[in-house]
Design an enzyme around this catalytic site. Structure first.
Site, PDB file in Angstrom:
ATOM      1  N   ASP A 144      40.081  24.663  37.250  1.00  0.00           N
ATOM      2  CA  ASP A 144      39.640  25.905  37.871  1.00  0.00           C
ATOM      3  C   ASP A 144      40.715  26.414  38.821  1.00  0.00           C
ATOM      4  O   ASP A 144      41.506  25.637  39.367  1.00  0.00           O
ATOM      5  CB  ASP A 144      38.356  25.691  38.670  1.00  0.00           C
ATOM      6  CG  ASP A 144      37.180  25.263  37.802  1.00  0.00           C
ATOM      7  OD1 ASP A 144      37.257  25.465  36.572  1.00  0.00           O
ATOM      8  OD2 ASP A 144      36.198  24.744  38.362  1.00  0.00           O
ATOM      9  N   ARG A 145      40.702  27.698  39.056  1.00  0.00           N
ATOM     10  CA  ARG A 145      41.672  28.310  39.963  1.00  0.00           C
ATOM     11  C   ARG A 145      41.678  27.625  41.333  1.00  0.00           C
ATOM     12  O   ARG A 145      42.737  27.384  41.923  1.00  0.00           O
ATOM     13  CB  ARG A 145      41.347  29.799  40.131  1.00  0.00           C
ATOM     14  CG  ARG A 145      42.247  30.533  41.103  1.00  0.00           C
ATOM     15  CD  ARG A 145      41.901  32.005  41.169  1.00  0.00           C
ATOM     16  NE  ARG A 145      42.785  32.715  42.090  1.00  0.00           N
ATOM     17  CZ  ARG A 145      42.794  34.035  42.264  1.00  0.00           C
ATOM     18  NH1 ARG A 145      41.949  34.778  41.578  1.00  0.00           N
ATOM     19  NH2 ARG A 145      43.615  34.598  43.115  1.00  0.00           N
TER      20      ARG A 145
END
Length: 287
Positions: free
Chosen positions: A136-137
């Site tokens: 995930d970012r």
């Protein structure tokens, strides 16, 4: 980047296809893909069909990747890239929190994949960008890339059979009393909040194994291993037991922490796709 495997044949009466499937771990589809690549199968320097019968002493060369096969749609981004490991088939890099892994959703020139494209270009390597799993970012840690299709395929198989292990370290809110927790609850996308997951009995199977490493006054540091790879799995699972990851306000944490959350992919163990060598990659968390 052209990548070929070479085999010295010690037995006889094997066809090329039978040898590759029985001795080298190729699938029928992978044999078919290889035979259509430039140069095809070569035995002692001469191109041969896949039904050619090998003899003891023959040298078989098999193409895995052709020259100049790159991800042209991924524009190179020339920014510092921290390389943790590299060989002919694999590249492991450190992703900081706040960086998107792969181009999508308004991020087409500022992702980790863009940085990897620039790194390959600087090394004179032209290959497709093939991440083996993504983060995930908001999550930091190790991201592994395969440099050819066969390596990517074999690493995917390792993930399914358990040879590929990825571990995460997280700081969660509150004190977890148990030493170990097995979370086995299905998850699905929250229909009311786009981009957010939720525990739901009609969701997909999800399994997270949690081990307590350290307890502090209001934070518990845990080690997480996942048996399944659902979107936001660790985040939603830890939140579901009342211990959201520190900084993860999307799943109930009290406050944000910069551009990321306290979740970090710190260790990967896998097998080199062609040599069989065990590879262990480590990257300490920034929190």
């Amino acid at each position: 980047m052209e990548r070929r495997l070479e085999f010295s044949i010690a037995e006889h009466d094997w066809t090329i296809e039978k040898y590759l499937r029985a001795k080298a771990g190729f699938t029928k589809k992978q044999v078919s893909q290889a035979k259509f690549r430039a140069g095809g199968f070569r035995v002692n320097g001469k191109q041969q069909r896949c039904d050619y019968t090998l003899k003891a002493g023959d040298v078989l060369v098999v193409p895995l990747e052709e020259k100049n096969i790159g991800s042209r749609q991924i524009l190179p981004l020339r920014k510092p890239l921290e390389v943790l490991y590299e060989d002919e088939d694999l590249l492991a890099v450190k992703k900081p929190a706040g960086l998107v892994c792969h181009p999508a959703g308004g991020h087409y020139e500022d992702t980790l994949a863009n940085q990897v494209a620039a790194y390959f270009e600087s090394q004179g390597i032209c290959v497709r960008i093939r991440p083996v799993g993504r983060l995930d970012r908001e999550v930091s840690g190790i991201v592994l890339f395969a440099k050819n299709q066969m390596a990517a395929s074999r690493l995917t198989a390792q993930r399914k059979n358990g040879e590929y292990c990825k571990e995460y370290i997280a700081d969660v809110e509150g004190s977890i009393e148990q030493a170990e927790i097995l979370i086995r609850t299905p998850v699905q996308e929250n229909p009311e909040k786009r981009g957010q997951m939720q525990v739901h009995p009609e969701g997909k199977e999800a399994v997270t194994r949690v081990q307590v490493l350290e307890r502090q006054e209001s934070i518990t540091r845990v080690l997480c291993r996942i048996d399944t790879g659902r979107m936001h799995q660790i985040r939603v699972h830890l939140s579901s037991i009342g211990h959201p990851i520190a900084g993860d306000v999307l799943y109930g944490a009290g406050q944000r922490r910069g551009s990321g959350i306290c979740l970090h992919a710190w260790r990967i163990v896998c097998v080199q796709p062609f040599t069989g060598e065990k590879i262990e990659l480590l990257c300490e968390p920034p929190f």
